[in-house]
Design an enzyme around this catalytic site. Structure first.
Site, PDB file in Angstrom:
ATOM      1  CG  HIS A   3      31.503  37.082  47.037  1.00  0.00           C
ATOM      2  ND1 HIS A   3      32.627  37.771  47.630  1.00  0.00           N
ATOM      3  CD2 HIS A   3      30.653  36.960  46.432  1.00  0.00           C
ATOM      4  CE1 HIS A   3      33.688  37.297  46.842  1.00  0.00           C
ATOM      5  NE2 HIS A   3      32.729  36.552  45.591  1.00  0.00           N
ATOM      6  CD  GLU A   4      27.803  34.985  44.635  1.00  0.00           C
ATOM      7  OE1 GLU A   4      27.938  34.960  43.877  1.00  0.00           O
ATOM      8  OE2 GLU A   4      28.919  34.066  45.054  1.00  0.00           O
ATOM      9  CG  HIS A  46      30.099  38.193  42.090  1.00  0.00           C
ATOM     10  ND1 HIS A  46      31.148  39.370  41.215  1.00  0.00           N
ATOM     11  CD2 HIS A  46      29.936  37.876  42.350  1.00  0.00           C
ATOM     12  CE1 HIS A  46      32.125  38.555  41.254  1.00  0.00           C
ATOM     13  NE2 HIS A  46      32.158  37.534  42.320  1.00  0.00           N
TER      14      HIS A  46
END
Length: 671
Positions: free
Chosen positions: A461-462, A465
């Site tokens: 997820h990170e 980003h």
């Protein structure tokens, strides 16, 4: 001697020279850079020539470079490696920054120049990106209070300053509660805990200076304890401490702070002519209105609650079979859910975890980016702010793209959660600069470090980003990377999670820590088959938090946020054995700053898109289809905020999605 924060950084990729920076450097660097930015703003506002895009908008874009440099370093270390000196500096800097921002927004001469350009925009021969930057600048000044006069203008400055102070206090109170609490475990209290959880408890005890293993409020330690410990009393004690963060009375209690923040936000919105803070905040998001947000959340709430209630009945039966009478409690759910997962899917978290080595999962996230976007990663030997950090140069076709920094381990001075930030954003004006992007997580240390499946999803997820930052390809930094609508910013991150579930990725990178054997096909199938396990619980705890956030900001600010929280949960019929993912006193998304205030729903709004977006790859039968990956980069990842979010998504997918793909993805669709 020159302050290292203000010097030209003659370092690889102009990275901050962390080995020469001390805490004593921050205050003088901040004051000097702040003063320099004030001079730059005054020069733009008082420019003798008529306003032009170059002498006003582009001048604003390039102003404040020294201040940005200082703050990027300071806030990176303040969040990930706090100490009393940095906490004191944060309390000093925050109101000064808020006052500085308010002064810029209220600068009438500067706003007059921007307004002149806005009204003459059709005659300025601007390209599409310049038009977008002009619109956003004008809108930002209006929403910041630039058109206010007299008492309203002065009050807006006071509100901004006070909100900055309160947000910092909220964050530091929460960090103090998380840092200071731990529960010692006797050797017999380790019963039932798998090896990785025991190792993490011992390591945490050593860090705390305790004589033996401890449970802390780090999610990577407390959640496995709640999953595996058969000692119900200790589970109750641990969860009570987790739930009480920010609500323990005394100096670190956040309840009155939350109430004051909500009141000030309402006042701020009304000064600007909005009916509520939610109306103000959502105006610039994809959702646009509180009604649209509530509609989405309630569409998901009903099937999620039904699933959670059905699951609760099963878990209650399991608990009674263990000889524990009474109702299922919040400290029972994870324990019996883990037992159920093992029974129904024959999937044991303790058996799975050795296949999810941190270093292998980092490599997997990089490999997916290589296959999709042609990125290559080479580890760098450069000074960073903590020995746990790692850095890589990111290239494509031999050309520099970015520097990526990973800071993955939990420690006492790091705030909880996981996040991505850019220490330097991508831009081509006033000169070309590659981004410096950092992912911060809170995984338990180990030799080797092992992740839960949720941890691995967090890592992907990170990194999603980070890709949004690294693949940005715009001219102006103010619209680069993740500078997009809040309910669009989670699309790249949540979409990237899907590649963790691609069978060929797990088959190659999920390698047993001790034997070196790949994850057996049978286990791989169980992992993927259990992907939707306990989604009733996960969805209910999330949606409840989002609906409470919305209710806080939709109408008049509640005098007692805790009473309002209870009222909302009662109206929803919140299942008794599930708590909000983030209760008000530790709801940092909402109260540590304005970022996710009235916007916690945005994860789900983005999930509607990410579920649909991954279907674009599934429809062509290849998770790494080059044509679809190119379209994803072209229309989503490289464009930053240069175009409205709904237009970007429509360019990628040809339409906007409905909620069906989300419900299907969470296993909550009817039938």
């Amino acid at each position: 001697m020159t302050n290292p924060l203000l010097a030209d950084w003659d370092t690889p990729f102009k990275l901050a020279p962390f080995d020469t920076i001390s805490d004593d450097d921050f205050a003088p660097a901040f004051e000097g850079a702040l003063a320099a930015h004030k001079v730059e703003i005054a020069a733009i506002a008082d420019h003798a020539e008529a306003p032009s895009f170059a002498n006003t908008i582009e001048a604003l874009e390039s102003a404040g470079a020294a201040l940005d440099k200082v703050l990027s370093v300071f806030f990176s270390v303040a969040g990930a490696e706090s100490n009393p000196a940095r906490e004191m500096l944060q309390r000093d800097f925050s109101p000064k920054l808020a006052a500085h921002s308010a002064e810029i927004s209220a600068n009438k001469a500067l706003f007059a120049r921007i307004k002149t350009l806005w009204e003459a925009r059709e005659s300025l021969a601007l390209n599409a990106e310049q038009q977008r930057v002009l619109m956003l600048t004008h809108r930002g000044f209006l929403r910041g209070g630039a058109a206010l006069e007299g008492d309203a203008d002065a009050r807006m400055k006071e509100i901004k300053g006070r909100l900055a102070v309160l947000g910092t206090e909220f964050t530091q109170n929460l960090l103090a509660d998380e840092r200071d609490w731990f529960m010692p475990l006797a050797e017999e209290d380790l019963e039932g805990l798998p090896g990785f959880a025991v190792d993490a408890a011992r390591a945490a005890g050593a860090e705390k200076g305790a004589e033996g293993p401890v449970v802390t409020l780090s999610r990577s330690i407390i959640v496995p304890f709640l999953q595996f410990s058969p000692r119900r009393g200790l589970r109750e004690k641990a969860l009570a401490a987790w739930a009480a963060r920010g609500a323990n009375g005394g100096e670190t209690d956040n309840r009155e702070i939350a109430a004051e923040i909500l009141a000030l936000r309402e006042e701020r919105a009304k000064l600007l002519g909005y009916g509520s803070f939610a109306d103000y905040k959502l105006e610039t998001e994809m959702a646009k209105t509180p009604e649209a947000v509530r509609s989405l959340l309630m569409e998901v709430w009903a099937p999620a609650k039904a699933q959670a209630e059905a699951d609760a009945a099963v878990l209650t039966e399991m608990m009674h079979a263990d000889g524990v009478n009474g109702d299922l409690a919040p400290w029972d759910w994870r324990y019996y859910a883990e037992k159920r997962r093992k029974a129904e899917h024959d999937l044991d978290e303790a058996a799975l975890k050795p296949y999810l080595q941190l270093e292998r999962m980092i490599a997997a996230s990089f490999a997916c980016a290589t296959k999709l976007f042609g990125l290559e990663f080479k580890e760098l030997d450069v000074p960073l702010y903590h020995e746990d950090c790692q850095a890589w140069e990111v290239t494509r076709g031999g050309e520099h793209v970015a520097v990526f920094i990973g800071d993955y381990f939990a420690r006492g001075g790091k705030r909880s959660g996981a996040w991505c930030s850019a220490m330097r954003g991508q831009a081509k004006f006033p000169e070309v600069q590659g981004p410096v992007v950092i992912n911060v997580c809170n995984f338990a240390k180990g030799e080797p470090a092992l992740l839960s499946y949720d941890d691995a999803r967090t890592l992907f997820h990170e990194f999603g980003h980070a890709l949004h930052q690294m693949l940005s390809n715009v001219t102006y930094e103010s619209i680069s990377g993740t500078s997009v609508a809040r309910d669009f910013v989670e699309l790249p991150s949540q979409l990237y999670e899907h590649w963790l579930e691609v069978p060929e990725v797990l088959a190659e990178y999920a390698i047993h820590a001790e034997t070196g054997a790949p994850m057996p096909q049978e286990m791989l199938e169980k992992v993927l088959g259990a992907a939707n396990f306990d989604q009733g619980f996960a969805t209910v705890e999330y949606v409840a938090s989002a609906l409470v956030d919305l209710a806080f900001h939709e109408g008049a600010a509640p005098r007692d946020p805790m009473a309002k929280q209870a009222e909302v949960l009662a109206e929803l019929g919140m299942p008794a054995a599930i708590t909000m993912r983030h209760a008000t006193p530790h709801f940092a998304h909402v109260f540590a700053g304005d970022g996710y205030s009235s916007g916690y729903y945005s994860y789900m709004w983005s999930e509607v898109m990410d579920a649909d977006a991954f279907e674009a790859f599934e429809e062509v039968g290849d998770a790494f289809d080059p044509k679809t990956a190119k379209a994803l980069e072209q229309h989503i990842l490289s464009t930053g905020g240069s175009v409205e979010a709904d237009a970007l998504y429509t360019r990628f997918r040809g339409r906007l999605p409905g909620v069906e793909a989300l419900l299907k993805g969470r296993g909550l669709a009817a039938g």
